[in-house]
Motif scaffolding. Structure first.
Motif, mmCIF file in Angstrom:
data_model
loop_
_atom_site.group_PDB
_atom_site.id
_atom_site.type_symbol
_atom_site.label_atom_id
_atom_site.label_comp_id
_atom_site.label_asym_id
_atom_site.label_seq_id
_atom_site.Cartn_x
_atom_site.Cartn_y
_atom_site.Cartn_z
ATOM 1 N N ALA A 178 12.345 -6.551 -4.890
ATOM 2 C CA ALA A 178 13.576 -6.238 -5.617
ATOM 3 C C ALA A 178 14.636 -5.630 -4.695
ATOM 4 O O ALA A 178 14.303 -4.946 -3.720
ATOM 5 N N PRO A 179 15.913 -5.858 -5.005
ATOM 6 C CA PRO A 179 16.981 -5.212 -4.238
ATOM 7 C C PRO A 179 17.092 -3.740 -4.614
ATOM 8 O O PRO A 179 16.722 -3.337 -5.724
ATOM 9 N N SER A 180 17.617 -2.937 -3.699
ATOM 10 C CA SER A 180 17.823 -1.514 -3.977
ATOM 11 C C SER A 180 18.937 -0.995 -3.080
ATOM 12 O O SER A 180 19.257 -1.599 -2.048
ATOM 13 N N ALA A 181 19.517 0.108 -3.463
ATOM 14 C CA ALA A 181 20.618 0.689 -2.700
ATOM 15 C C ALA A 181 20.178 1.001 -1.279
ATOM 16 O O ALA A 181 19.213 1.731 -1.067
ATOM 17 N N VAL A 182 20.891 0.417 -0.326
ATOM 18 C CA VAL A 182 20.602 0.583 1.105
ATOM 19 C C VAL A 182 19.129 0.290 1.394
ATOM 20 O O VAL A 182 18.541 0.824 2.335
ATOM 21 N N ASN A 183 18.514 -0.558 0.575
ATOM 22 C CA ASN A 183 17.133 -1.010 0.762
ATOM 23 C C ASN A 183 16.142 0.151 0.856
ATOM 24 O O ASN A 183 15.150 0.085 1.595
ATOM 25 N N LYS A 184 16.371 1.198 0.048
ATOM 26 C CA LYS A 184 15.477 2.360 0.089
ATOM 27 C C LYS A 184 14.160 2.117 -0.646
ATOM 28 O O LYS A 184 13.193 2.839 -0.427
ATOM 29 N N GLN A 185 14.142 1.146 -1.574
ATOM 30 C CA GLN A 185 12.910 0.794 -2.309
ATOM 31 C C GLN A 185 12.272 2.042 -2.936
ATOM 32 O O GLN A 185 11.154 2.430 -2.576
ATOM 33 N N PRO A 186 12.952 2.682 -3.897
ATOM 34 C CA PRO A 186 12.482 3.979 -4.394
ATOM 35 C C PRO A 186 11.356 3.910 -5.422
ATOM 36 O O PRO A 186 10.850 4.937 -5.856
ATOM 37 N N TRP A 187 10.964 2.701 -5.831
ATOM 38 C CA TRP A 187 9.946 2.589 -6.874
ATOM 39 C C TRP A 187 8.547 2.880 -6.331
ATOM 40 O O TRP A 187 8.186 2.501 -5.223
ATOM 41 N N ARG A 188 7.784 3.573 -7.151
ATOM 42 C CA ARG A 188 6.356 3.778 -6.918
ATOM 43 C C ARG A 188 5.662 3.516 -8.251
ATOM 44 O O ARG A 188 6.159 3.911 -9.310
ATOM 45 N N ILE A 189 4.514 2.867 -8.231
ATOM 46 C CA ILE A 189 3.782 2.536 -9.453
ATOM 47 C C ILE A 189 2.339 2.995 -9.312
ATOM 48 O O ILE A 189 1.695 2.748 -8.284
ATOM 49 N N LYS A 224 0.815 -1.217 0.000
ATOM 50 C CA LYS A 224 0.000 0.000 0.000
ATOM 51 C C LYS A 224 0.850 1.269 0.000
ATOM 52 O O LYS A 224 0.345 2.357 -0.313
ATOM 53 N N GLU A 225 2.140 1.137 0.346
ATOM 54 C CA GLU A 225 3.043 2.288 0.315
ATOM 55 C C GLU A 225 3.707 2.463 -1.046
ATOM 56 O O GLU A 225 4.347 3.492 -1.292
ATOM 57 N N LEU A 226 3.551 1.487 -1.934
ATOM 58 C CA LEU A 226 4.304 1.465 -3.185
ATOM 59 C C LEU A 226 3.451 1.517 -4.443
ATOM 60 O O LEU A 226 3.891 2.082 -5.453
ATOM 61 N N PHE A 227 2.270 0.931 -4.404
ATOM 62 C CA PHE A 227 1.484 0.711 -5.619
ATOM 63 C C PHE A 227 0.106 1.359 -5.482
ATOM 64 O O PHE A 227 -0.604 1.124 -4.488
ATOM 65 N N PHE A 228 -0.278 2.128 -6.518
ATOM 66 C CA PHE A 228 -1.464 2.971 -6.397
ATOM 67 C C PHE A 228 -2.352 2.868 -7.642
ATOM 68 O O PHE A 228 -1.934 2.359 -8.676
ATOM 69 N N ASN A 287 -4.547 5.221 -10.125
ATOM 70 C CA ASN A 287 -4.917 6.511 -10.724
ATOM 71 C C ASN A 287 -4.304 7.737 -10.061
ATOM 72 O O ASN A 287 -4.195 8.794 -10.686
ATOM 73 N N SER A 288 -3.913 7.644 -8.814
ATOM 74 C CA SER A 288 -3.279 8.768 -8.133
ATOM 75 C C SER A 288 -2.449 8.206 -6.982
ATOM 76 O O SER A 288 -2.518 7.019 -6.667
ATOM 77 N N PHE A 289 -1.694 9.087 -6.329
ATOM 78 C CA PHE A 289 -0.868 8.630 -5.209
ATOM 79 C C PHE A 289 -1.651 8.506 -3.909
ATOM 80 O O PHE A 289 -1.075 8.182 -2.872
ATOM 81 N N SER A 290 -2.953 8.730 -3.949
ATOM 82 C CA SER A 290 -3.746 8.685 -2.720
ATOM 83 C C SER A 290 -4.533 7.388 -2.545
ATOM 84 O O SER A 290 -5.063 7.135 -1.455
ATOM 85 N N THR A 291 -4.586 6.556 -3.595
ATOM 86 C CA THR A 291 -5.412 5.345 -3.529
ATOM 87 C C THR A 291 -4.568 4.102 -3.817
ATOM 88 O O THR A 291 -4.148 3.882 -4.953
ATOM 89 N N PRO A 292 -4.299 3.269 -2.833
ATOM 90 C CA PRO A 292 -3.532 2.032 -3.080
ATOM 91 C C PRO A 292 -4.283 1.076 -3.998
ATOM 92 O O PRO A 292 -5.517 1.028 -3.995
ATOM 93 N N ILE A 293 -3.542 0.318 -4.779
ATOM 94 C CA ILE A 293 -4.149 -0.739 -5.592
ATOM 95 C C ILE A 293 -4.734 -1.801 -4.667
ATOM 96 O O ILE A 293 -4.086 -2.230 -3.713
ATOM 97 N N ASN A 294 -5.937 -2.250 -4.949
ATOM 98 C CA ASN A 294 -6.534 -3.273 -4.082
ATOM 99 C C ASN A 294 -7.216 -4.399 -4.851
ATOM 100 O O ASN A 294 -7.821 -5.271 -4.255
#
Length: 262
Positions: free
Chosen positions: A186-197, A157-161, A163-170
């Motif tokens: 997925a792995p990421s630098a210092v586990n920051k997980q920067p992806w948002r979809i 719910k913090e990563l995937f949305f 139509n907008s950044f206010s509604t998580p995919i459900n």
């Protein structure tokens, strides 16, 4: 390869048992490298490097005998293309029982760049050791994994949305759910997980959530992380990559990267 299972089981390895790769495994890696492709039509050149021959090392690694490095032209989207291509090798290596870990900073970069014969206009964003995991992690590796919470991931719910950044995919079908979980893991630098979809119908818009300190003269290392996420998602969905930024309001620290249409 059963990609979802490989992604789920794979971990970074920093403690190796000192055994060189077998001739068979090295040959299979070399053959696989010849099949790797990257998006944006950006060639990524891989180089296998013997540790002793080139005097290579990293203070966070022990027991390794070989590294793999890669380089590309310093052009737009080269970071994403690099991450997309390098992750293919990382996962293939794991399927053979060969450990890796992404290294972007904890190394003497100039020695690695000399070993890969880096030219003007090229970048070597990351390298990785290649070897067989030791039976036990070193104390140093355990401490590092604890410090970056390597085994933890943000909730979906913090990563995937939607139509907008206010509604998580459900509500997703099995394929999309599997692909999103592959991105989450997925792995990421210092586990920051920067992806948002953000999903808009059949379009999945990928964004980068910037953290301070990850952009330098070497490029934006978190865009490499987005490239990794893109490979995980596209490998499972067989989606098509494009760049057409949607009319979606985003926070100032979030940057649109690309869209995958499924």
């Amino acid at each position: 390869m059963d990609m979802p299972e490989i992604i789920k089981s794979r971990r970074s390895v920093r403690t190796f048992d000192g055994t060189p790769l077998t001739a068979e495994h090295r040959a299979r890696l070399e053959e696989f490298i010849g099949t790797i492709s990257a998006p944006y039509d950006i060639p990524i050149e891989f180089v296998l490097l013997e540790k002793e021959k080139y005097g290579l090392s990293s203070p966070v690694i022990s027991g390794e005998s070989m590294y793999v490095a890669a380089k590309s032209k310093a052009v737009p989207h080269s970071e994403e293309a690099f991450g997309y291509a390098f992750e293919q090798l990382v996962l293939f290596a794991w399927s053979l029982g060969i450990g890796t870990t992404w290294i972007g900073g904890t190394m003497k970069r100039e020695i690695f760049e000399k070993a890969v014969q880096l030219q003007d206009g090229e970048r070597m964003y990351c390298v990785s050791p290649l070897g067989y995991p030791a039976a036990k992690m070193s104390f140093k590796e355990k401490a590092m994994r604890t410090a970056i919470q390597a085994d933890k991931r943000k909730a979906s719910k913090e990563l995937f949305f939607e139509n907008s950044f206010s509604t998580p995919i459900n509500d997703c079908d099995e394929m999309i759910s599997t692909a999103l979980e592959a991105v989450r893991l997925a792995p990421s630098a210092v586990n920051k997980q920067p992806w948002r979809i953000i999903r808009c119908g059949n379009d999945f818009h990928f964004y980068e959530k910037h953290s301070k300190g990850y952009i330098s003269e070497q490029g934006d290392i978190q865009k490499i992380d987005i490239g990794i996420a893109l490979f995980h998602f596209m490998n499972i969905t067989d989606g098509k990559l494009g760049i057409a930024e949607p009319d979606i309001s985003a926070p100032t620290d979030i940057e649109y990267i690309a869209t995958v249409t499924v």
